[in-house]
Scaffold this active site. Structure first.
Site, mmCIF file in Angstrom:
data_model
loop_
_atom_site.group_PDB
_atom_site.id
_atom_site.type_symbol
_atom_site.label_atom_id
_atom_site.label_comp_id
_atom_site.label_asym_id
_atom_site.label_seq_id
_atom_site.Cartn_x
_atom_site.Cartn_y
_atom_site.Cartn_z
ATOM 1 C CE LYS A 186 -2.550 -9.596 2.646
ATOM 2 N NZ LYS A 186 -1.480 -9.262 3.624
ATOM 3 C CB SER B 80 -0.956 -5.691 3.597
ATOM 4 O OG SER B 80 -0.406 -6.928 4.029
ATOM 5 C CB SER C 152 0.280 -7.391 6.999
ATOM 6 O OG SER C 152 1.092 -6.413 6.413
#
Length: 469
Positions: A80, A156, A180
């Protein structure tokens, strides 16, 4: 080589050992898959094909000599774009971050992957600074659901979830400050674990403080356990990191759930309206846990919704992460992020400490709850994926993403391990997740129970089939 993208990391490594395929073949397949899905799903900020193939060739030579350098040698992974990766810009979904930085350091979890020979194929999308439960940003646009591109992938860590679901590498590192890794895992049909806080070190420290965790996003629980055996060790840069675990998580997977005391809370005592398809799928999986020998009791934790305290902590963190930006840079921010930053900047120190008090009391109550129950089971999400590009479902009446994530953010406040396990789909083919929660430091129980569901066929590692356009 398309079939290689269907395999878990455990199966890939077994094939390397047996000479069935090579790290170069697996990496090429993952890169081809990433390039194929990118136009429709938008899971990546950037792909690093040249570097990945060089790493794969080095891995292939080590395997040829019979000298793999670690537990993940040659496995394609994604990271990420919140976590530092040496040699690659980490832009955090923001046009306010200058890509011309030094980028000469790995985050602890990324460093452990590198030490174990993993092959880095790309950085995945995130909302700006990871601030919300869906993945879209002014920098990279909208990340879409792998089952239906008209829907959100969640967030996220939405890019990581979509990449894993569609075979662009079996392993990804995500971050979780309020759900997330679990939100997009539920929406995309993969497994994800938010470990006990401190189990996976974090550097630099998150502006969201001890709400923020790093966790594995994978095809199944066995892969997550393997990844935790790599990243779940202390790093001197994180003073809050826990000491090394007692033993490998992979060793404990076969323990099953027989005799475990499981609390099943379908709606947190009626506080949450859960879609019927979600409720049915989760209940079926809970019944399977009982068939496997768990002692299941339908009961609810003492969990009065702590959303206002969470907002105080979360919005204050957002204000802190953007504090250094000048007026021009602030104009580049996601409007929703600007809004919560302005609110966060208005909180006083006493407001913040009052929220900490709520958090400490919540942690005490959950600690007592786990004196009686080994595991808590809830839906991960009360709904399936909604329209892409929106922070909240249309017509829901919610103002912020926390309105539709009531099962996830409380366990960031308590720092407990919590995982999302895919246990079915609704009538539109959209995935449904079950959440497993254990007491702090009992990540092993979460992984064991999740693995039992996979072994019993009650969870799926299958790839989604897009139903939208």
């Amino acid at each position: 080589m398309t079939e290689l993208t269907e395999l878990t990391a455990v199966r890939l490594l077994d094939g390397y050992r047996k000479g069935e395929w090579s790290p170069v073949e697996a990496t090429r397949a993952a890169l081809e898959r990433a390039e194929a899905i990118q136009p429709e799903v938008n899971a990546f900020v950037r792909l690093t094909a040249e570097e990945a193939l060089e790493q794969a060739r080095e891995s292939q030579e080590r395997w040829r000599r019979g000298e793999p350098c670690g537990l993940l040698d040659g496995v394609p992974v994604t990271v990420k774009d919140i976590l530092l990766q040496r040699g690659t810009p980490t832009l955090r979904g923001s046009r306010a971050v200058d890509p011309a930085g030094r980028w000469d350091e790995d985050a602890p979890s990324v460093a452990r992957l590198r030490e174990h020979g993993a092959v880095f194929i790309g950085k995945t999308t995130t909302p700006e600074f990871g601030w919300k439960g869906v993945t879209d940003s002014p920098l990279s646009g909208i990340t879409r659901n792998p089952c239906d591109p008209s829907r959100t992938a969640g967030g996220s860590s939405g890019g990581s979830a979509a990449a894993v679901a569609l075979g662009a590498g079996p392993l990804s590192l995500g971050t979780d400050g309020g759900g997330s890794v679990r939100i997009p895992a539920s929406f995309c049909g993969i497994f994800a674990l938010k470990p006990t806080y401190g189990r996976v070190p974090l550097y630099p420290a998150s502006a969201f403080g001890t709400l923020a965790h790093v966790g594995p996003m994978t095809r199944d629980a066995a892969d997550a356990a393997l990844l935790m055996d790599v990243i779940g060790h202390p790093d001197s840069r994180d003073w809050s990191a826990l000491s090394a675990p007692a033993g490998p998580y992979t060793d404990g997977l076969a323990g099953g759930v027989r005799g475990l005391r499981v609390a099943y809370s379908p709606s947190l005592g009626g506080q949450v309206a859960v879609q019927p398809a979600v409720a049915r799928a989760v209940r079926r999986a809970v019944e399977r846990l009982a068939e496997l020998g768990a002692y299941v009791t339908e009961t609810d934790p003492d969990l009065t919704d702590p959303v206002e305290a969470f907002h105080t902590l979360w919005f204050s963190g957002a204000a802190r992460v953007t504090q250094h930006l000048g007026p021009h840079q602030r104009e580049l921010l996601d409007p929703g992020l600007r809004e919560i930053c302005a609110r966060g900047a208005r909180y006083s120190a006493l407001d913040y400490l009052a929220a900490v008090d709520v958090r400490m009391d919540l942690g005490r109550r959950m600690g007592r709850f786990h004196d009686t129950y080994d595991l808590l089971v809830t839906p991960t999400m009360p709904l399936t994926a909604f329209e892409a590009g929106a922070e909240v479902p249309k017509g829901s009446g919610h103002r912020r993403w926390t309105g539709w994530t009531p099962f996830t953010y409380p366990f960031n406040m308590t720092q407990q391990p919590a995982a999302s396990v895919p246990v079915g789909a609704d009538a539109d083919g959209l995935p449904i997740g079950l959440q497993l929660v254990a007491a702090r430091h009992r990540d092993d129980l979460v992984l064991r129970a999740a693995h039992a569901l996979y072994a019993a066929g009650a969870a799926s590692a299958g790839r989604p089939t897009p139903s939208g356009s």
